[in-house]
Design an enzyme around this catalytic site. Structure first.
Site, PDB file in Angstrom:
ATOM      1  CB  SER A   1      -5.609   1.198  13.676  1.00 32.16           C
ATOM      2  OG  SER A   1      -6.431   2.284  14.083  1.00 32.16           O
TER       3      SER A   1
ATOM      4  N   GLY B   1       0.833  -1.200   0.000  1.00 33.90           N
ATOM      5  CA  GLY B   1       0.000   0.000   0.000  1.00 33.90           C
ATOM      6  C   GLY B   1       0.865   1.247   0.000  1.00 33.90           C
TER       7      GLY B   1
ATOM      8  N   GLY C   1      -1.140   7.885   0.909  1.00 33.50           N
ATOM      9  CA  GLY C   1      -1.334   7.912   2.358  1.00 33.50           C
ATOM     10  C   GLY C   1      -0.079   7.674   3.169  1.00 33.50           C
ATOM     11  CB  ILE C   2       0.341   5.961   6.460  1.00 36.37           C
ATOM     12  CG1 ILE C   2      -0.431   6.940   7.355  1.00 36.37           C
ATOM     13  CG2 ILE C   2       1.487   5.341   7.247  1.00 36.37           C
ATOM     14  CD1 ILE C   2      -1.099   6.316   8.568  1.00 36.37           C
TER      15      ILE C   2
ATOM     16  CE1 TYR D   1      -8.919   0.285   9.464  1.00 36.15           C
ATOM     17  CE2 TYR D   1      -8.971   1.302  11.637  1.00 36.15           C
ATOM     18  CZ  TYR D   1      -8.333   1.076  10.439  1.00 36.15           C
ATOM     19  OH  TYR D   1      -7.098   1.638  10.199  1.00 36.15           O
TER      20      TYR D   1
END
Length: 268
Positions: A130, A9, A13-14, A143
């Site tokens: 997270s 990914g 983003g991150i 999530y």
């Protein structure tokens, strides 16, 4: 010797923040994306195609990196998908997909990289989880569960691979200003839903948190610090003080008191 880093990914983003930060500091970085065609002008670092839900693409991407570099020193499992909604109204296929991306996917990538790391007698795996993975948050339960599951798997795998010179840890970010909200699946707010008001309000609040989130460069800085750490801790957390403090409160407060704090926070 320049360390070779693979980031799932990595195109936004991150993941992109981490990749750009490490590339600027002399690391050889490969980021993954499901479709390279979507990023024709991407030049921050190398991009390879990989879908964490598809083991063939994982094997292919890792073989590509190894054929060029001969080694992978650091794997950063960052690919993830957001999902919100009342659990009762969240389609089962979306729940399965969230776990495929956030939980099964990182495990598949670790399984594919570990033989090479064992051969090298060295390697570091950083699983991006997270702060939501430490608590069951209303309308983010799936999530939270998928990220919490990855935290626990990391604890187990650390002990399994310690004799091979491989280290595994997690970094749990809080809310960061990224494009995760745009790619997130959220169950629609149904007109006739029993959850319409509460879920609608919670959704607005979640989007505000992401929009006003911290700079993702903080996660990149933490990742670099971990790479330079001889014996990484089991878990790291990065984010606003109150988000990290909420984890401390969860440890010390009775369950119902902590639940009351969350209900007040989300105005439920």
């Amino acid at each position: 010797m320049r360390k070779v880093v693979l980031i799932t990914g990595g195109s936004s983003g991150i993941g992109k923040s981490i990749g750009s930060y490490l590339a600027a500091r002399g690391f050889t970085v490969y980021g993954t994306t499901r479709s390279k065609a979507k990023y024709p002008n991407f030049d921050a670092f190398n991009l390879v195609e990989l879908d964490v839900r598809n083991t063939e693409t994982i094997a292919q991407a890792i073989a590509t990196v190894l054929s060029i570099e001969g080694r992978i020193d650091v794997l950063i499992n960052n690919a993830g998908v957001g999902i919100t909604g009342p659990i009762e109204e969240t389609p089962n296929e979306e729940i399965v997909n969230a776990f495929m991306v956030n939980f099964n996917g990182p495990i598949s990538v670790m399984k594919a990289v570990l033989p090479q790391m064992r051969k090298q007698k060295a390697g570091l795996i950083i699983n991006i989880t997270s702060i939501a993975g430490y608590m069951g948050l209303p309308y983010r339960g799936i999530y939270s569960a998928s990220k919490g599951a990855l935290e626990l798997v990391t604890e187990a795998m650390r002990m399994e691979v310690k004799d091979f010179g491989v280290q595994i840890t997690t970094v749990a970010p809080g809310d960061f200003a990224t494009n995760i909200a745009s790619g997130r699946y959220h169950a629609p707010v149904l007109e006739d839903s029993a959850y319409k008001k509460a879920y609608g309000n919670s959704l607005s609040m979640m989007d505000e948190h992401v929009d006003s989130g911290e700079d993702p460069i903080q996660v990149a800085e933490k990742v670099l610090a971990i790479i330079h750490t001889k014996k990484p801790k089991v878990h790291y957390r990065v984010g606003a003080f109150m988000q990290k403090f909420s984890l401390f409160l969860k440890k010390i407060l009775p369950d119902k008191v902590y639940e009351k704090l969350l209900l007040n926070h989300y105005k439920l």
